[in-house]
Write an enzyme that holds these catalytic residues in place. Structure first.
Site, mmCIF file in Angstrom:
data_model
loop_
_atom_site.group_PDB
_atom_site.id
_atom_site.type_symbol
_atom_site.label_atom_id
_atom_site.label_comp_id
_atom_site.label_asym_id
_atom_site.label_seq_id
_atom_site.Cartn_x
_atom_site.Cartn_y
_atom_site.Cartn_z
ATOM 1 N N GLY A 46 50.213 7.514 27.558
ATOM 2 C CA GLY A 46 51.169 7.472 26.453
ATOM 3 C C GLY A 46 52.341 8.375 26.782
ATOM 4 O O GLY A 46 52.237 9.251 27.643
ATOM 5 N N GLN A 51 59.391 13.862 25.156
ATOM 6 C CA GLN A 51 58.866 14.384 26.428
ATOM 7 C C GLN A 51 59.834 14.158 27.586
ATOM 8 O O GLN A 51 59.699 14.773 28.639
ATOM 9 C CB GLN A 51 57.509 13.742 26.754
ATOM 10 C CG GLN A 51 56.424 14.155 25.769
ATOM 11 C CD GLN A 51 55.095 13.564 26.139
ATOM 12 O OE1 GLN A 51 54.792 12.436 25.778
ATOM 13 N NE2 GLN A 51 54.298 14.306 26.888
ATOM 14 N N CYS A 97 48.038 16.417 28.208
ATOM 15 C CA CYS A 97 49.410 16.074 27.835
ATOM 16 C C CYS A 97 50.292 16.270 29.072
ATOM 17 O O CYS A 97 50.182 17.293 29.747
ATOM 18 C CB CYS A 97 49.887 16.977 26.697
ATOM 19 S SG CYS A 97 51.560 16.585 26.138
ATOM 20 N N LEU A 98 51.147 15.302 29.325
ATOM 21 C CA LEU A 98 52.034 15.401 30.491
ATOM 22 C C LEU A 98 52.991 16.583 30.363
ATOM 23 O O LEU A 98 53.519 17.051 31.372
ATOM 24 C CB LEU A 98 52.823 14.095 30.665
ATOM 25 C CG LEU A 98 51.965 12.860 31.007
ATOM 26 C CD1 LEU A 98 52.809 11.593 30.930
ATOM 27 C CD2 LEU A 98 51.336 13.005 32.381
ATOM 28 N N HIS A 139 48.186 11.381 19.017
ATOM 29 C CA HIS A 139 48.777 12.393 19.913
ATOM 30 C C HIS A 139 50.289 12.143 20.047
ATOM 31 O O HIS A 139 51.087 13.086 19.980
ATOM 32 C CB HIS A 139 48.055 12.292 21.267
ATOM 33 C CG HIS A 139 48.580 13.152 22.367
ATOM 34 N ND1 HIS A 139 47.848 14.162 22.949
ATOM 35 C CD2 HIS A 139 49.772 13.142 23.033
ATOM 36 C CE1 HIS A 139 48.568 14.736 23.905
ATOM 37 N NE2 HIS A 139 49.738 14.133 23.979
ATOM 38 N N GLU A 140 50.691 10.867 20.203
ATOM 39 C CA GLU A 140 52.126 10.553 20.373
ATOM 40 C C GLU A 140 52.911 10.772 19.081
ATOM 41 O O GLU A 140 54.029 11.294 19.100
ATOM 42 C CB GLU A 140 52.312 9.104 20.858
ATOM 43 C CG GLU A 140 51.612 8.741 22.163
ATOM 44 C CD GLU A 140 51.814 9.735 23.275
ATOM 45 O OE1 GLU A 140 52.833 10.449 23.282
ATOM 46 O OE2 GLU A 140 50.922 9.823 24.141
ATOM 47 N N HIS A 143 53.768 14.256 18.634
ATOM 48 C CA HIS A 143 54.945 14.661 19.426
ATOM 49 C C HIS A 143 56.234 14.425 18.639
ATOM 50 O O HIS A 143 57.167 15.234 18.698
ATOM 51 C CB HIS A 143 55.045 13.859 20.731
ATOM 52 C CG HIS A 143 54.271 14.424 21.883
ATOM 53 N ND1 HIS A 143 54.483 15.692 22.379
ATOM 54 C CD2 HIS A 143 53.306 13.879 22.668
ATOM 55 C CE1 HIS A 143 53.669 15.898 23.412
ATOM 56 N NE2 HIS A 143 52.936 14.813 23.605
HETATM 57 O O1 GNR Z 1 48.140 10.693 29.643
HETATM 58 C C1 GNR Z 1 47.701 11.176 28.595
HETATM 59 N N1 GNR Z 1 46.364 11.178 28.366
HETATM 60 C C2 GNR Z 1 45.801 11.490 27.132
HETATM 61 C C3 GNR Z 1 44.438 11.726 27.092
HETATM 62 C C4 GNR Z 1 43.819 12.012 25.901
HETATM 63 C C5 GNR Z 1 44.561 12.057 24.739
HETATM 64 C C6 GNR Z 1 45.913 11.854 24.771
HETATM 65 C C7 GNR Z 1 46.543 11.551 25.957
HETATM 66 S S1 GNR Z 1 48.256 11.256 25.984
HETATM 67 C C8 GNR Z 1 48.635 11.790 27.614
HETATM 68 C C9 GNR Z 1 50.090 11.533 27.923
HETATM 69 C C10 GNR Z 1 50.944 12.357 26.994
HETATM 70 O O2 GNR Z 1 51.165 13.527 27.134
HETATM 71 N N2 GNR Z 1 51.439 11.730 25.952
HETATM 72 O O3 GNR Z 1 52.161 12.401 25.036
HETATM 73 NI NI NI Z 2 51.464 14.467 25.144
#
Ligand code: GNR
Ligand code: NI
Length: 178
Positions: A46, A51, A97-98, A139-140, A143
Site C-alpha cells: 500500500g 508518503q 511501513c515504507l 493503515h493507509e 496516513h
Molecule cells: O508494505 C506495507 N506492508 C504492510 C504490512 C502490514 C500492514 C500494513 C502495511 S502497508 C506497508 C506499505 C506502507 O507503508 N503503506 O503506507
Molecule cells: Ni505506511
C-alpha cells in the site's frame, strides 16, 4: 515512468492531514500510476500520497501477492477513502511501513471495515474489506490523517523508534540527486 521518492521518519510531513481531491482528472490518474509503480518497486502492499510528499487523500494498494506469491497484480486506486463502519471483532497483525523502514510491530485493529471511495474514473465505490486488505486500508487511511502505526504502540516503544530514526537522519547527510 518516474519513480517517486518515499519520505521517512522523522519527516514532519508524515503528520500532515491530507486534503481531499476535488476532481479525478488525468493528472490524478497519472499520479496514481506513478504511486503504483513506486509501491511495487519499494516493494510494498500500500502507499498513501503523503508518503511521496503530496498531502492529498489518495491511496494505492495491492495485496494479491501478499496472499498468494504467484497471483497476478490486482491494484486498487482509492481517492478520498472513508471508513463507513468497522467490525467489533479485532485482529492483531504485524505491520510495517515504507516510511519507517525495517521496523515491524503487532497492531490490533478492527478485523473488517466498510470503505467508501472514488475509483480512478471518479465513480463512487463501497467495499467490505477483510483480512490483509482491511489492515492495509486502515493503515493507509491513517496516513491521510497524519497517523502512523507506531502511534498504536506504547509511548516508550514509539519514542524509541522515533529516536532511532532521528539519530540516523542526523548521521546521514541529506540525499542529493545525482
Ligand atoms: O508494505 C506495507 N506492508 C504492510 C504490512 C502490514 C500492514 C500494513 C502495511 S502497508 C506497508 C506499505 C506502507 O507503508 N503503506 O503506507
Ligand atoms: Ni505506511
Amino acid at each position: 515512468m518516474t519513480k517517486l521518492d518515499i519520505i521517512t521518519l522523522p519527516d514532519k510531513k508524515l503528520r500532515l492531514v491530507s486534503d481531499p481531491v476535488e476532481t479525478v482528472d488525468d493528472d490524478v490518474r497519472r499520479f496514481l500510476d506513478e504511486m503504483l509503480e513506486t509501491m511495487y518497486e519499494a516493494p510494498g502492499i500500500g502507499l498513501a500520497a503523503i508518503q511521496v510528499g503530496v498531502p492529498r487523500r489518495i491511496v494505492v494498494c495491492d495485496v494479491a501477492k501478499r496472499e498468494d506469491e504467484d497471483a497476478d497484480p490486482d491494484p486498487m486506486f482509492l481517492i478520498n477513502p472513508e471508513i463507513l463502519s468497522s467490525s467489533d471483532e479485532r485482529v492483531v497483525r504485524e505491520e510495517g511501513c515504507l516510511s519507517i523502514p525495517d521496523y515491524f510491530a503487532d497492531v490490533e485493529r478492527p478485523d473488517e471495515v466498510r470503505v467508501r471511495y472514488l475509483d480512478r474514473d471518479g465513480k463512487r465505490q463501497e467495499i467490505d474489506a477483510k483480512g490483509v486488505l482491511a489492515t492495509c486500508l486502515q493503515h493507509e487511511i491513517d496516513h491521510l490523517n497524519g497517523k502512523l502505526f507506531i502511534d498504536y504502540l506504547s509511548k516508550l516503544r514509539r519514542d524509541m523508534v522515533i529516536r532511532k530514526f532521528t539519530k540516523q537522519a542526523k548521521q546521514t547527510p541529506a540525499k542529493t540527486t545525482v
